[in-house]
Design a protein around this motif. Structure first.
Motif, mmCIF file in Angstrom:
data_model
loop_
_atom_site.group_PDB
_atom_site.id
_atom_site.type_symbol
_atom_site.label_atom_id
_atom_site.label_comp_id
_atom_site.label_asym_id
_atom_site.label_seq_id
_atom_site.Cartn_x
_atom_site.Cartn_y
_atom_site.Cartn_z
ATOM 1 N N LYS A 88 0.830 -1.205 0.000
ATOM 2 C CA LYS A 88 0.000 0.000 0.000
ATOM 3 C C LYS A 88 0.857 1.244 0.000
ATOM 4 C CE LYS A 88 -1.820 -1.542 3.810
ATOM 5 N NZ LYS A 88 -2.779 -1.697 4.868
ATOM 6 N N THR A 89 0.276 2.319 -0.498
ATOM 7 C CA THR A 89 0.899 3.634 -0.434
ATOM 8 C C THR A 89 0.344 4.351 0.792
ATOM 9 O OG1 THR A 89 -0.838 4.630 -1.764
ATOM 10 C CG2 THR A 89 1.089 3.764 -2.953
ATOM 11 N N LEU A 90 0.810 5.560 1.042
ATOM 12 C CA LEU A 90 0.278 6.316 2.187
ATOM 13 C C LEU A 90 -1.225 6.568 2.035
ATOM 14 C CD1 LEU A 90 3.141 8.867 2.853
ATOM 15 C CD2 LEU A 90 2.534 6.853 4.176
ATOM 16 N N ALA A 91 -1.664 6.850 0.813
ATOM 17 C CA ALA A 91 -3.098 7.065 0.593
ATOM 18 C C ALA A 91 -3.890 5.789 0.873
ATOM 19 C CB ALA A 91 -3.350 7.538 -0.832
ATOM 20 N N LYS A 92 -3.375 4.660 0.432
ATOM 21 C CA LYS A 92 -4.067 3.392 0.684
ATOM 22 C C LYS A 92 -4.085 3.075 2.177
ATOM 23 C CE LYS A 92 -3.145 1.343 -3.820
ATOM 24 N NZ LYS A 92 -2.305 2.408 -4.392
ATOM 25 N N LEU A 93 -3.060 3.488 2.879
ATOM 26 C CA LEU A 93 -3.037 3.322 4.336
ATOM 27 C C LEU A 93 -4.175 4.130 4.967
ATOM 28 C CD1 LEU A 93 -1.418 2.141 6.764
ATOM 29 C CD2 LEU A 93 -0.213 4.320 6.818
ATOM 30 N N LEU A 94 -4.352 5.366 4.514
ATOM 31 C CA LEU A 94 -5.413 6.225 5.050
ATOM 32 C C LEU A 94 -6.811 5.733 4.700
ATOM 33 C CD1 LEU A 94 -3.861 9.739 4.331
ATOM 34 C CD2 LEU A 94 -4.070 8.595 6.546
#
Length: 149
Positions: A88-94
């Motif tokens: 995941k990317t940071l956006a996917k984490l959020l």
């Protein structure tokens, strides 16, 4: 001829909340926008530290050669490293989503490499708005799904 279908396992027709579900198009778009904002901020910070004279002075200067020449490789490294090592990317984490295969396994290096390269196809970023599966998903045989509950 009339066929009667009997159900041998009643559990097969129930919804399993522990299984991941596909992330809808609007959530994918939010992921894209958040990642773009993050990458723009990181590129700006890098330019400000190492080449402050090259910093864009206005919104028209954002498309300057130096900013773009930093942003594209940074984008490749960001997506490849984040999705390969963390899924995941940071956006996917959020947004509580992650990248997976059709068997809910971690994608291999070649799948992530193809997925990352496909992000450079023109207009690719809107390809997931229809059915939620973008070209970078389809060509790499990966999926973005919500975390199970």
């Amino acid at each position: 001829m009339n066929f009667e279908f009997t159900q041998t396992d009643p559990a097969k027709n129930t919804f399993d909340e522990t299984m991941p579900t596909a992330a809808p198009g609007f959530l994918r778009f939010i992921n894209y926008m958040l990642d773009c904002i993050f990458l723009a901020v990181v590129a700006s910070v890098i330019l400000n530290i190492f080449a402050p004279e090259m910093m864009p002075k206005s919104m028209e200067d954002v498309s300057s050669g130096m900013f773009i020449s930093l942003l594209y490789p940074l984008q490749f490294v960001y997506y490849f490293v984040a999705e390969f090592f963390f899924g995941k990317t940071l956006a996917k984490l959020l947004t509580k989503t992650y990248v997976t295969t059709e068997f809910n396994e971690k994608p291999g290096v070649s799948a992530i490499f193809i997925r990352t390269l496909c992000r450079y196809i023109p207009f690719e970023y809107i390809s997931f708005l229809g059915n939620g599966i973008g070209w970078h998903d389809r060509l790499s045989k990966t999926y973005v799904v919500r975390n199970p509950k």
